[in-house]
Design an enzyme around this catalytic site. Structure first.
Site, PDB file in Angstrom:
ATOM      1  N   ASP A  92       1.692  44.938  63.757  1.00 55.34           N
ATOM      2  CA  ASP A  92       2.597  46.083  63.933  1.00 55.34           C
ATOM      3  C   ASP A  92       2.476  47.100  62.805  1.00 55.34           C
ATOM      4  O   ASP A  92       1.821  46.854  61.796  1.00 55.34           O
ATOM      5  CB  ASP A  92       4.056  45.602  64.088  1.00 55.34           C
ATOM      6  N   ASN A  99      16.704  38.201  63.874  1.00 56.26           N
ATOM      7  CA  ASN A  99      17.185  38.313  65.259  1.00 56.26           C
ATOM      8  C   ASN A  99      16.209  37.683  66.253  1.00 56.26           C
ATOM      9  O   ASN A  99      16.322  37.900  67.454  1.00 56.26           O
ATOM     10  CB  ASN A  99      17.420  39.788  65.611  1.00 56.26           C
ATOM     11  N   HIS A 135      12.939  38.269  66.424  1.00 52.36           N
ATOM     12  CA  HIS A 135      11.796  39.091  66.853  1.00 52.36           C
ATOM     13  C   HIS A 135      10.469  38.518  66.364  1.00 52.36           C
ATOM     14  O   HIS A 135      10.416  37.805  65.372  1.00 52.36           O
ATOM     15  CB  HIS A 135      11.964  40.564  66.452  1.00 52.36           C
ATOM     16  N   GLU A 195      11.508  43.337  69.686  1.00 48.58           N
ATOM     17  CA  GLU A 195      12.922  43.106  69.390  1.00 48.58           C
ATOM     18  C   GLU A 195      13.623  42.437  70.581  1.00 48.58           C
ATOM     19  O   GLU A 195      13.067  42.415  71.691  1.00 48.58           O
ATOM     20  CB  GLU A 195      13.588  44.458  69.105  1.00 48.58           C
TER      21      GLU A 195
END
Ligand code: GLP
Length: 269
Positions: A83, A154, A156, A161
């Site tokens: 990413d 979270n 991810h 996400e």
């Protein structure tokens, strides 16, 4: 006192729990080296998927050690990063380009044509084409031999996400531009001098489908802050709202390397 490391079979793959993260990172670096050697022996080239964040820094240190000691050659080896923030210049010290150059690429002297990082300067009108091209490069290279992953608080992976999608839809997600989740933005602020306003609100990320197509996946998680995400990903339902839980669909190819703190909320431990 328990012996270390402990290895467990879980619904999301093999889980190995270490008492310290340095050893886990050394093992991860050695496994990446082995993956390169095996792929080159089998098909003449190797393709590594790389991750950023604080978690893999010692993994890259181990990889650099192997290359500098002459134990590992990265000839005929390509790398693809998970990413990159968007928009961001590769010259920005907060970019993942800068991270990779600092922690790996400069030390091993990998020629630019062997390393691929999504471009945070691509004009928005060309983002879809850029992401599709990234996928084509991976395909043309014969696919990812090993994908290294961290995990967000979270759940991810990369910058995939938590999403309000069916599992079927999530499993098809390609490389694309994603808005960042508030938890991710808050966590990233530390890297941007504690200033949340400076964190780009979006990022380019390798897709779920792209990641899960890797021939092997090594996911690392350290520290108590990751314990809930690790437990949800490994023992919770398969759901797009916890992207790492989608690894359960390819469990036979996944290895988790974690420390005690990150494994603390797992029932079986
Ligand atoms: C970022 C990256 C992820 C990484 C995560 C965890 O969001 N895009 O790929 O796994 O951070 O970062 P850290 O390793 O610093 O906890």
């Amino acid at each position: 006192m328990s012996a270390h490391p402990r290895t467990l079979a879980t619904p999301a793959g093999t889980l190995i729990i270490y008492s310290d993260r340095a050893t886990a990172c050394q093992v991860a670096g050695d496994r990446m080296g082995s993956a390169v050697r095996e792929a080159r022996a089998k098909r003449g080239r190797a393709v590594l998927g790389l991750a950023t964040g604080s978690t893999p820094i010692l993994v890259y240190k181990r990889l650099v050690e192997q290359v500098q000691a002459g134990e590992l050659s990265l000839e005929a080896t390509s790398t693809y990063n998970l990413d990159e923030y968007y928009p961001i210049s590769p010259l920005d010290s907060h970019s993942y380009h800068a991270f990779m150059h600092q922690h790996l690429l400069e030390q091993i002297g990998l020629p630019p044509h062997q390393t691929h990082i999504l471009d945070g300067t691509v004009p928005e009108a060309f983002v879809t084409a850029h992401c599709a091209e990234f996928e084509r490069w991976i395909q043309a290279d014969g696919g990812l031999d090993l994908q290294l992953l961290g995990i967000g608080r979270n759940g991810h992976i990369g910058f995939n996400e938590p999403m309000d999608l069916s599992v079927e839809q999530a499993l098809k997600l390609p490389t694309r531009l994603m808005p960042l989740h508030p938890v991710t933005l808050a966590d990233a602020a530390a890297d941007f001098g504690g200033q949340p306003d400076l964190v780009p609100q979006r990022a380019l990320t390798m897709g779920i489908a792209t990641i899960l197509a890797a021939r092997s996946i090594l996911i690392l998680a350290f520290g108590a802050a990751k314990a809930t995400a690790v437990a949800q990903a490994i023992e919770g339902p398969i759901t797009a709202s916890v992207p790492a839980s989608l690894l359960q669909t390819v469990a036979s190819r996944v290895t988790w390397l974690v420390d005690e703190a990150a494994s603390a909320e797992l029932n079986k431990c």
